[in-house]
Design a protein around this motif. Structure first.
Motif, mmCIF file in Angstrom:
data_model
loop_
_atom_site.group_PDB
_atom_site.id
_atom_site.type_symbol
_atom_site.label_atom_id
_atom_site.label_comp_id
_atom_site.label_asym_id
_atom_site.label_seq_id
_atom_site.Cartn_x
_atom_site.Cartn_y
_atom_site.Cartn_z
ATOM 1 N N SER A 1 0.686 -0.684 0.056
ATOM 2 C CA SER A 1 0.056 -0.385 0.089
ATOM 3 C C SER A 1 1.317 1.151 0.363
ATOM 4 C CB SER A 1 -1.220 -0.025 1.692
ATOM 5 O OG SER A 1 -1.719 -1.436 1.298
ATOM 6 N N SER B 1 -1.207 8.770 -3.649
ATOM 7 C CA SER B 1 -1.423 8.477 -5.390
ATOM 8 C C SER B 1 -0.717 9.767 -5.767
ATOM 9 C CB SER B 1 -2.943 7.487 -5.104
ATOM 10 O OG SER B 1 -3.650 8.583 -4.758
ATOM 11 N N LEU C 1 8.055 5.361 -6.890
ATOM 12 C CA LEU C 1 7.562 3.576 -6.122
ATOM 13 C C LEU C 1 8.235 2.346 -5.355
ATOM 14 C CD1 LEU C 1 7.666 3.897 -10.303
ATOM 15 C CD2 LEU C 1 5.882 2.297 -9.416
ATOM 16 N N SER D 1 1.786 1.005 -5.927
ATOM 17 C CA SER D 1 0.619 1.926 -7.012
ATOM 18 C C SER D 1 1.097 3.187 -7.286
ATOM 19 C CB SER D 1 -0.952 1.603 -6.538
ATOM 20 O OG SER D 1 -0.553 2.483 -5.249
ATOM 21 N N GLN E 1 3.634 -1.850 -17.490
ATOM 22 C CA GLN E 1 2.430 -0.762 -17.159
ATOM 23 C C GLN E 1 1.807 0.119 -17.760
ATOM 24 O OE1 GLN E 1 5.915 2.627 -16.122
ATOM 25 N NE2 GLN E 1 5.270 2.609 -14.243
ATOM 26 N N SER F 1 -2.488 2.447 -15.759
ATOM 27 C CA SER F 1 -2.990 2.375 -14.372
ATOM 28 C C SER F 1 -1.758 3.043 -13.613
ATOM 29 C CB SER F 1 -3.488 1.588 -13.384
ATOM 30 O OG SER F 1 -2.618 0.574 -13.661
ATOM 31 N N ARG F 2 -0.288 3.394 -13.692
ATOM 32 C CA ARG F 2 1.174 2.767 -13.780
ATOM 33 C C ARG F 2 1.492 2.276 -12.907
ATOM 34 N NH1 ARG F 2 -0.784 7.842 -11.247
ATOM 35 N NH2 ARG F 2 -0.803 7.402 -8.607
ATOM 36 N N GLN F 3 1.038 1.204 -12.657
ATOM 37 C CA GLN F 3 1.402 0.244 -11.367
ATOM 38 C C GLN F 3 1.502 -1.175 -12.722
ATOM 39 O OE1 GLN F 3 -0.423 -1.124 -8.265
ATOM 40 N NE2 GLN F 3 1.676 -2.388 -8.428
#
Lengths: 112, 116
Positions: free
Chosen positions: A5, A9, A92, A105, B39, B42-44
């Protein structure tokens, strides 16, 4: 698989201020990694954070600009200090698992 | 130091067709790991597939497979039956070892667009 988590964001910050990004992992991990992804670019490792010791920074990144905390095996923070527009990026966090790395995320930071 | 090269900045493929993304790397290590990450907007960062260098057999994950050529230091990703949800940036990545020295080195990435 581990779940990370990451928050916030996204944020829009004034130049000269600082932002702290948090990452919480749902399992204990030895190392946590912090990456920066500048617009349209690849990921660049900022530092590796081990619990109980100082973070190890990559070339071009310094502790005064990107202080990192790692108080326990499930949590880490990255602070982006004295921000300038050049710090606008996605940040990140990541942890290594036996099958590869998993990522948070991401935090989209815009400095105005 | 290890380097990862993705020379194609972008590619486009028709839905349901097959596309191959190229990646080469340079290392003096004999044992290492290679990855493809996806990727989306959503950039995840999502792990697509992983290959251990000591394994000769190419890794496969459903519609995704790799062509690992160790001597040529090549690690391409093949996406079969492309779907609109495959539209994303794809990164090839190298990891020297696990443990204290483990960290990922990424290529520059390739933007894949799947056309309906």
């Amino acid at each position: 698989s581990a779940v990370i988590s990451q928050k916030p964001s996204r944020d829009i910050c004034q130049r000269g201020t600082s932002l702290t990004i948090q990452c919480q992992v749902d399992s204990q991990v030895t190392m946590m990694f912090w990456y920066r992804q500048q617009p349209g670019q690849s990921l660049t490792l900022i530092a590796t954070a081990n619990q109980g010791s100082e973070a190890t920074y990559e070339s071009g990144f310094v502790i005064d600009k990107f202080p990192i905390s790692r108080p326990n095996l499930t949590f880490s923070t990255l602070t982006v200090s004295n921000m300038s527009p050049e710090d606008s990026s996605i940040y990140l966090c990541s942890v290594e698992l036996y099958y590869g790395y998993t990522f948070g995320s991401g935090t989209r930071l815009t400095v105005v | 130091a290890q380097t990862v090269t993705q020379s194609q900045p972008e590619m486009s493929v028709q839905e349901a067709e097959t596309v191959t993304l190229s990646c080469t790397y340079d290392t003096s290590e004999s044992n290492y790991y290679l990855f493809w990450y996806k990727q989306p907007p959503s950039r995840q960062m999502i792990l697509v597939i992983r290959q251990e260098a000591y394994k000769q057999q190419n890794a496969t994950e459903n519609r995704f497979s790799v062509n690992f050529q160790k001597a040529a230091k090549s690690f391409s990703l093949k996406i079969s039956d492309s779907q609109l949800g495959d539209t994303a940036m794809y990164f090839c990545a190298f990891m020297k070892d696990t443990g204290a020295n483990s960290k990922l080195t990424f290529g520059k990435g390739i933007t894949l667009s799947v056309r309906p």
